[in-house]
Motif scaffolding. Structure first.
Motif, PDB file in Angstrom:
ATOM      1  N   GLU A   1      -5.589  14.598   3.554  1.00  0.00           N
ATOM      2  CA  GLU A   1      -5.317  14.866   2.140  1.00  0.00           C
ATOM      3  C   GLU A   1      -4.740  13.624   1.469  1.00  0.00           C
ATOM      4  OE1 GLU A   1      -2.031  17.458  -0.322  1.00  0.00           O
ATOM      5  OE2 GLU A   1      -2.757  18.248   1.586  1.00  0.00           O
ATOM      6  N   ARG A   2      -5.322  13.225   0.327  1.00  0.00           N
ATOM      7  CA  ARG A   2      -4.818  12.067  -0.406  1.00  0.00           C
ATOM      8  C   ARG A   2      -3.461  12.420  -1.000  1.00  0.00           C
ATOM      9  NH1 ARG A   2      -8.173   7.885  -4.002  1.00  0.00           N
ATOM     10  NH2 ARG A   2      -6.426   6.579  -4.612  1.00  0.00           N
TER      11      ARG A   2
ATOM     12  N   ASP B   1       2.582   6.694  -1.722  1.00  0.00           N
ATOM     13  CA  ASP B   1       1.506   5.748  -1.979  1.00  0.00           C
ATOM     14  C   ASP B   1       1.981   4.885  -3.136  1.00  0.00           C
ATOM     15  OD1 ASP B   1      -1.598   5.186  -1.629  1.00  0.00           O
ATOM     16  OD2 ASP B   1      -1.116   5.124  -3.759  1.00  0.00           O
TER      17      ASP B   1
ATOM     18  N   ARG C   1      -3.603   7.767   7.206  1.00  0.00           N
ATOM     19  CA  ARG C   1      -4.749   6.863   7.176  1.00  0.00           C
ATOM     20  C   ARG C   1      -4.658   5.958   5.966  1.00  0.00           C
ATOM     21  NH1 ARG C   1      -9.782   6.649   5.019  1.00  0.00           N
ATOM     22  NH2 ARG C   1      -9.790   8.796   4.296  1.00  0.00           N
ATOM     23  N   ILE C   2      -4.711   4.657   6.236  1.00  0.00           N
ATOM     24  CA  ILE C   2      -4.726   3.635   5.195  1.00  0.00           C
ATOM     25  C   ILE C   2      -5.953   2.772   5.476  1.00  0.00           C
ATOM     26  CG2 ILE C   2      -3.548   1.613   4.277  1.00  0.00           C
ATOM     27  CD1 ILE C   2      -0.908   2.979   5.028  1.00  0.00           C
TER      28      ILE C   2
ATOM     29  N   HIS D   1       0.802  -1.221   0.000  1.00  0.00           N
ATOM     30  CA  HIS D   1       0.000   0.000   0.000  1.00  0.00           C
ATOM     31  C   HIS D   1       0.839   1.276   0.000  1.00  0.00           C
ATOM     32  CE1 HIS D   1      -4.083   1.677   0.710  1.00  0.00           C
ATOM     33  NE2 HIS D   1      -3.355   2.722   1.090  1.00  0.00           N
TER      34      HIS D   1
ATOM     35  N   ASN E   1      -7.477   2.324  -2.674  1.00  0.00           N
ATOM     36  CA  ASN E   1      -8.243   3.233  -1.830  1.00  0.00           C
ATOM     37  C   ASN E   1      -7.475   4.466  -1.387  1.00  0.00           C
ATOM     38  OD1 ASN E   1     -10.574   1.614  -1.876  1.00  0.00           O
ATOM     39  ND2 ASN E   1      -9.663   0.260  -0.374  1.00  0.00           N
ATOM     40  N   GLY E   2      -6.210   4.559  -1.717  1.00  0.00           N
ATOM     41  CA  GLY E   2      -5.424   5.745  -1.420  1.00  0.00           C
ATOM     42  C   GLY E   2      -4.824   5.768  -0.022  1.00  0.00           C
ATOM     43  N   THR E   3      -3.848   6.665   0.133  1.00  0.00           N
ATOM     44  CA  THR E   3      -3.183   6.921   1.411  1.00  0.00           C
ATOM     45  C   THR E   3      -3.415   8.388   1.728  1.00  0.00           C
ATOM     46  OG1 THR E   3      -1.505   5.274   0.877  1.00  0.00           O
ATOM     47  CG2 THR E   3      -0.971   6.843   2.614  1.00  0.00           C
ATOM     48  N   PHE E   4      -3.801   8.683   2.965  1.00  0.00           N
ATOM     49  CA  PHE E   4      -4.133  10.044   3.349  1.00  0.00           C
ATOM     50  C   PHE E   4      -3.234  10.498   4.491  1.00  0.00           C
ATOM     51  CE2 PHE E   4      -7.778   8.171   1.393  1.00  0.00           C
ATOM     52  CZ  PHE E   4      -8.342   9.184   0.640  1.00  0.00           C
TER      53      PHE E   4
END
Length: 156
Positions: free
Chosen positions: A131-132, A119, A146-147, A105, A124-127
């Protein structure tokens, strides 16, 4: 059709049925007992490998990554000069048991004077701080990553 042909077809179908049953049992066994992790502490001949040197701290800034929300809340891991690979794969440094995390991830690594996070093309992205992010986002003490449902905090 001859009796020999019918018998050969029956045996072939029986063999396929058993192969299918064994594959189902194998998948269920993997789900119940987890993934088999190969130890990296020995070489191919079975002799113990040389003990690993303890990782030196890279700087006086943040040294730990704490899990503050999600299925693994309460855990933490040191930030080392080798960096931290985060994801669901057993090869990752931090293996998340989060359905919203990708296999590989994100990656946290030393970027000169600070820690950086990339990332790795996750679905689903990493924040960071809501903010992504993409590549090369700097992290400082107190930064929250946040993952999926897991939130990590960079700490001293």
């Amino acid at each position: 059709m001859s009796e020999l042909t019918l018998t050969a077809i029956r045996l072939g179908l029986l063999a396929l049925l058993w192969a299918f049953i064994f594959s189902i049992v194998s998948v269920l066994r993997g789900d119940l007992y987890g993934t088999h992790v190969v130890s990296k502490s020995s070489d191919r001949r079975g002799a113990p490998a040389a003990p690993a040197r303890p990782a030196k701290p890279v700087r006086r800034g943040p040294t730990r990554l704490a899990i503050i929300e999600g299925p693994m809340r309460g855990g933490s891991l040191p930030l080392t000069e080798n960096g931290v690979l985060i994801g669901r794969n057993p090869e990752c440094t931090l293996v998340l048991s989060d359905d919203f995390a990708s296999g590989r991830h994100a990656r946290i690594y030393s970027g000169g004077d600070s820690w950086m996070i990339d990332d790795l093309g996750s679905t689903n992205g990493t924040f960071v701080g809501g903010e992504r992010i993409g590549q090369g986002m700097p992290l400082s003490e107190g930064s929250r990553v946040r993952i999926g449902q897991t939130v990590l905090e960079v700490r001293k």
